[in-house]
Motif scaffolding. Structure first.
Motif, short mmCIF file in Angstrom:
data_model
loop_
_atom_site.label_atom_id
_atom_site.label_comp_id
_atom_site.label_asym_id
_atom_site.label_seq_id
_atom_site.Cartn_x
_atom_site.Cartn_y
_atom_site.Cartn_z
N LEU A 24 0.82 -1.20 0.00
CA LEU A 24 0.00 0.00 0.00
C LEU A 24 0.86 1.26 0.00
O LEU A 24 0.55 2.24 -0.69
CB LEU A 24 -0.95 -0.01 1.19
N ILE A 25 1.95 1.24 0.76
CA ILE A 25 2.87 2.39 0.76
C ILE A 25 3.47 2.58 -0.62
O ILE A 25 3.58 3.70 -1.11
CB ILE A 25 3.96 2.20 1.84
N ARG A 26 3.83 1.49 -1.28
CA ARG A 26 4.43 1.58 -2.61
C ARG A 26 3.42 2.16 -3.61
O ARG A 26 3.79 2.95 -4.48
CB ARG A 26 4.90 0.21 -3.08
N VAL A 27 2.16 1.80 -3.49
CA VAL A 27 1.13 2.36 -4.38
C VAL A 27 0.98 3.85 -4.12
O VAL A 27 0.90 4.65 -5.06
CB VAL A 27 -0.21 1.62 -4.19
N VAL A 28 0.96 4.24 -2.86
CA VAL A 28 0.85 5.66 -2.52
C VAL A 28 2.05 6.43 -3.05
O VAL A 28 1.91 7.55 -3.57
CB VAL A 28 0.68 5.84 -0.99
N VAL A 29 3.24 5.86 -2.96
CA VAL A 29 4.44 6.55 -3.44
C VAL A 29 4.39 6.74 -4.96
O VAL A 29 4.69 7.83 -5.45
CB VAL A 29 5.73 5.78 -3.03
N ILE A 31 1.70 6.88 -6.85
CA ILE A 31 0.64 7.85 -7.13
C ILE A 31 1.13 9.26 -6.78
O ILE A 31 0.88 10.22 -7.52
CB ILE A 31 -0.65 7.49 -6.38
N ALA A 32 1.85 9.40 -5.68
CA ALA A 32 2.42 10.70 -5.32
C ALA A 32 3.42 11.17 -6.36
O ALA A 32 3.51 12.37 -6.67
CB ALA A 32 3.06 10.63 -3.94
N THR A 33 4.18 10.24 -6.91
CA THR A 33 5.14 10.58 -7.95
C THR A 33 4.42 11.11 -9.18
O THR A 33 4.81 12.14 -9.75
CB THR A 33 5.98 9.35 -8.33
N TYR A 109 9.69 13.27 0.61
CA TYR A 109 9.26 12.35 -0.44
C TYR A 109 10.38 11.35 -0.76
O TYR A 109 10.13 10.15 -0.87
CB TYR A 109 8.88 13.15 -1.70
N SER A 116 10.87 2.78 1.18
CA SER A 116 9.96 1.74 0.72
C SER A 116 10.63 0.88 -0.35
O SER A 116 10.42 -0.33 -0.41
CB SER A 116 8.66 2.34 0.19
#
Length: 126
Positions: A24-29, A31-33, A109, A116
């Motif tokens: 989930l953290i990797r998906v958020v990262v 998407i943030a990118t 960031y 992660s």
């Protein structure tokens, strides 16, 4: 021993491994990118280039990620090449924040993205 037990790392055939907090953290990262690239393109370029860059930058990043880095990557590369590509995508996101004058956000960031990536990389090599 006709049926050997499944490894803990491998899900049963036809199933997926359960999602972990790291996933989930990797998906958020990522998407943030992508959001960072949209924001950078929209704010740092003049019209009409802001529209072009705000659309093209995240599309290119997502395409590179999907081709080489994603769990279902189209092109399988050596794990070290995969890590290098992922690091370049995250470095570009960090540089975009710095270019927008938000160095503290860029550093935060970068720390989350690299942490992660390191944890995921260690899990993949284990």
């Amino acid at each position: 021993m006709a049926n050997s037990p499944q490894s803990a790392a491998e899900p049963a055939p036809g199933t997926r491994a359960p999602l972990t907090p790291l996933d989930l953290i990797r998906v958020v990262v990522i998407i943030a990118t992508l959001a960072t690239f949209v924001l950078w393109g929209a704010l740092m370029w003049t019209f009409p280039w802001n529209l072009v860059v705000a659309i093209a930058a995240p599309v290119v990043a997502l395409l590179v990620w999907a081709l080489f880095v994603s769990p279902r990557a189209v092109i399988r590369v050596h794990p070290f090449v995969r890590v290098l590509i992922e690091l370049l995508i995250f470095a570009a996101g960090t540089l975009a924040w710095w270019d927008m004058g938000q160095s503290i956000i860029g550093i935060a960031y970068a720390v989350v993205a690299v942490a992660s990536g390191v944890v995921a990389g260690r899990r993949a090599f284990a």
